[in-house]
Design a protein around this motif. Structure first.
Motif, PDB file in Angstrom:
ATOM      1  N   PRO A  52       0.893  -1.345  -0.048  1.00 30.70           N
ATOM      2  CA  PRO A  52      -0.039  -0.235  -0.094  1.00 30.70           C
ATOM      3  C   PRO A  52       0.906   1.299  -0.161  1.00 30.70           C
ATOM      4  O   PRO A  52       1.886   1.308   0.576  1.00 30.70           O
ATOM      5  N   ALA A  59       1.830   2.786  -4.654  1.00 34.77           N
ATOM      6  CA  ALA A  59       1.006   1.543  -4.356  1.00 34.77           C
ATOM      7  C   ALA A  59       1.423   0.672  -5.420  1.00 34.77           C
ATOM      8  O   ALA A  59       1.552   1.076  -6.511  1.00 34.77           O
ATOM      9  N   VAL A  78      -3.716   0.413  -4.067  1.00 38.58           N
ATOM     10  CA  VAL A  78      -3.748  -0.184  -2.499  1.00 38.58           C
ATOM     11  C   VAL A  78      -3.369   0.907  -1.944  1.00 38.58           C
ATOM     12  O   VAL A  78      -2.310   1.547  -1.832  1.00 38.58           O
ATOM     13  N   GLN A  79      -4.288   1.183  -0.653  1.00 40.84           N
ATOM     14  CA  GLN A  79      -4.006   2.371   0.041  1.00 40.84           C
ATOM     15  C   GLN A  79      -4.156   1.941   1.781  1.00 40.84           C
ATOM     16  O   GLN A  79      -4.839   0.849   1.919  1.00 40.84           O
ATOM     17  N   ARG A  80      -3.360   2.538   2.688  1.00 40.81           N
ATOM     18  CA  ARG A  80      -3.423   2.171   3.913  1.00 40.81           C
ATOM     19  C   ARG A  80      -4.564   3.142   4.551  1.00 40.81           C
ATOM     20  O   ARG A  80      -4.777   4.381   4.332  1.00 40.81           O
ATOM     21  N   ALA A  85      -4.285  -2.766   4.864  1.00 42.85           N
ATOM     22  CA  ALA A  85      -4.182  -2.667   3.549  1.00 42.85           C
ATOM     23  C   ALA A  85      -5.331  -2.759   2.651  1.00 42.85           C
ATOM     24  O   ALA A  85      -5.860  -3.849   2.511  1.00 42.85           O
ATOM     25  N   HIS A  87      -7.349  -3.009  -0.848  1.00 41.09           N
ATOM     26  CA  HIS A  87      -7.084  -3.163  -2.256  1.00 41.09           C
ATOM     27  C   HIS A  87      -8.227  -2.526  -3.091  1.00 41.09           C
ATOM     28  O   HIS A  87      -9.378  -2.837  -2.852  1.00 41.09           O
TER      29      HIS A  87
END
Length: 487
Positions: A52, A59, A78-80, A85, A87
């Motif tokens: 992420p 990402a 993909v981000q925190r 994490a 998707h």
């Protein structure tokens, strides 16, 4: 969306435990619809090899392949979110994809070319920042990662580290030295390792483990844990990762760098392949910004540079090795041509101004006097030169407001513009008469855009404008004629 007991938190993800892992079998923990895009799902997995975005690293991209029917879903981001994490999974009706649901078994596959490129750029930045600070006293104030559709990432350096005194200036020459140091470090094949510790953020209030206490960041620009991550991990001991370059302990000759980082990194400096730094040094605030690339991007940058140089050589008619000399000679000729052209423009402007003054005086025009300049070489420079010539030939301040208009030449062909570009300059004493003339010209030709006409009373001022699009030569002439008729 936050992490759950069945999802691996950021810091302990498979992609962070083994940056070279390309696939992983996992289970969908949750899947929710994107609130703005019905073709996206937010999917949380039990674990992932997709990194992420974080720590300056973009990402990953990749795929989720359903285990029992091999349907493939594209992961576009993909981000925190907190410690999870998330998707961003693209749904495609053409591929017969239904929404993913919790419990689905999937194989997670990373876009490896994108990942290894990101690892090389990120590890390259760590190495660059470490050597820049330790040897040159240049602290890293920030860096910007160029995504895969670009080449050059940037690092902002400030020469203020105390152990280097006097400060070493950031110049093209010292940057070249830094590049040579980076090459030496890559060829030396230093190990790149990761140690893990805990944040001591757990519900029992425990202090960080002994490993944490033994790790000392070796850079003034060392990273810290994001505040939002600490807040999201309330009651949870986060895994804190420190990336080390070099085999020795901090403070020893074999040690290059130790810095907290959540990103994915190469295992050895030799895996970076190469690092190149642009000779360009941009001055910013109290330091400078330099541009670098690593890995296969270096080869790409070299190919691009060679292609541009070859194209220039073909265009100016010489061999590649003669480009510098040929361009230098062309610049000498160009400067001489520019000087000669200015002399001719000034002479033409003087002639136009003399004729206009003669006609104005013969007609005893004391208000607004307009002239349409018939010249295939008319451009904004000529129009301004005419106003300068008027001021030179009529030094005494009068109440006359001068309006000159012309169809502007196309600079690429030196021919009168066929697109309808029209230039206008207005010269007169600062005050109501000048302002009123400007307003009348703009009213007659709403397409005009320009500025000026300001100054102190008792002075001459110039307003300059340009109109493009549907403006014709005839409309410009009509505007000038109208001004004269309204005397």
């Amino acid at each position: 969306m936050t992490g759950t007991s069945s999802s691996t938190p950021v810091g302990a993800l498979a992609c962070q435990r083994d940056a070279y892992a390309r696939m992983l079998q996992a289970t969908v923990v949750s899947a929710t619809a994107d609130p703005r895009d019905p073709t996206l799902q937010h999917v949380l997995l039990s674990d992932t090899v997709l990194f992420p975005e974080g720590g300056g690293q973009p990402a990953d991209r990749g795929y989720l392949v359903v285990m029992n029917d091999s349907v493939e879903y594209m992961v576009v981001d993909v981000q925190r979110k907190g410690v999870a994490a998330v998707h961003y999974v693209k749904l495609s009706n053409d591929a017969g994809q239904s929404t993913l649901v919790a419990g689905t078994k999937v194989e997670v596959r990373v876009d490896w070319e994108r990942r290894i490129d990101a690892m090389r750029q990120h590890s390259g930045q760590h190495l660059l920042s470490a050597i820049a600070e330790r040897k040159y006293g240049w602290r890293t104030a920030g860096w910007a990662f160029a995504d895969t559709d670009a080449v050059w990432s940037s690092v902002e350096l400030v020469p203020d580290v105390a152990h280097v005194h006097p400060p070493i200036a950031i110049t093209p020459d010292t940057v070249r030295e830094l590049e040579a140091d980076l090459t030496s470090a890559i060829l030396a094949a230093h190990p790149v390792t990761v140690t893990e510790s805990t944040s001591g953020n757990g519900s029992n209030g425990a202090a960080p483990d002994p490993v944490s206490a033994s790790i000392v960041a070796s850079r003034a620009s060392a990273k810290s844990i994001p505040a939002d991550l600490l807040a999201a991990a309330s009651g949870v001991d986060l895994v804190v990762r420190t990336v080390h370059i070099g085999a020795g302990a901090p403070g020893t000759e074999d040690h290059i760098d130790s810095n907290k980082c959540c990103g994915t990194h190469v295992h050895n400096t030799s895996d970076m392949l190469a690092i190149a730094i642009k000779p360009t040094v941009d001055k910013v605030r109290s330091g400078a910004r330099i541009y670098f690339c690593a890995g296969h991007r270096v080869l790409g940058a070299l190919r691009d540079a060679n292609a541009r140089e070859s194209a220039v050589a073909r265009r100016i008619g010489c061999a590649v090795q003669d480009v510098d000399d040929k361009v230098a000679k062309m610049m000498v000729v160009a400067r001489a041509d520019k000087k000669r052209a200015k002399t001719l423009v000034d002479a033409l402007a003087s002639s136009i101004a003399s004729a206009a003054l003669a006609r104005q005086q013969a007609g005893s025009v004391s208000g607004v006097f307009g002239e349409y300049i018939d010249s295939p070489a008319a451009d904004p420079e000529l129009l301004l030169a005419v106003t300068s010539a008027i001021k030179t030939q009529q030094p005494a301040l009068t109440s006359t407001v001068w309006v000159f208009a012309a169809s502007l030449a196309d600079p690429s062909t030196a021919q009168a513009a066929s697109s309808g570009a029209l230039g206008v300059v207005i010269l007169g004493p600062v005050g109501n008469d000048l302002n009123a003339t400007i307003a009348r010209v703009k009213e007659a030709m709403p397409e005009l855009a320009g500025g000026g006409g300001k100054g102190k009373p008792g002075m001459l001022a110039v307003w300059q404008g340009k109109a493009a699009g549907a403006v014709t030569d005839a409309s410009g002439r009509a505007m000038v004629a109208s001004l004269m008729e309204q005397q």
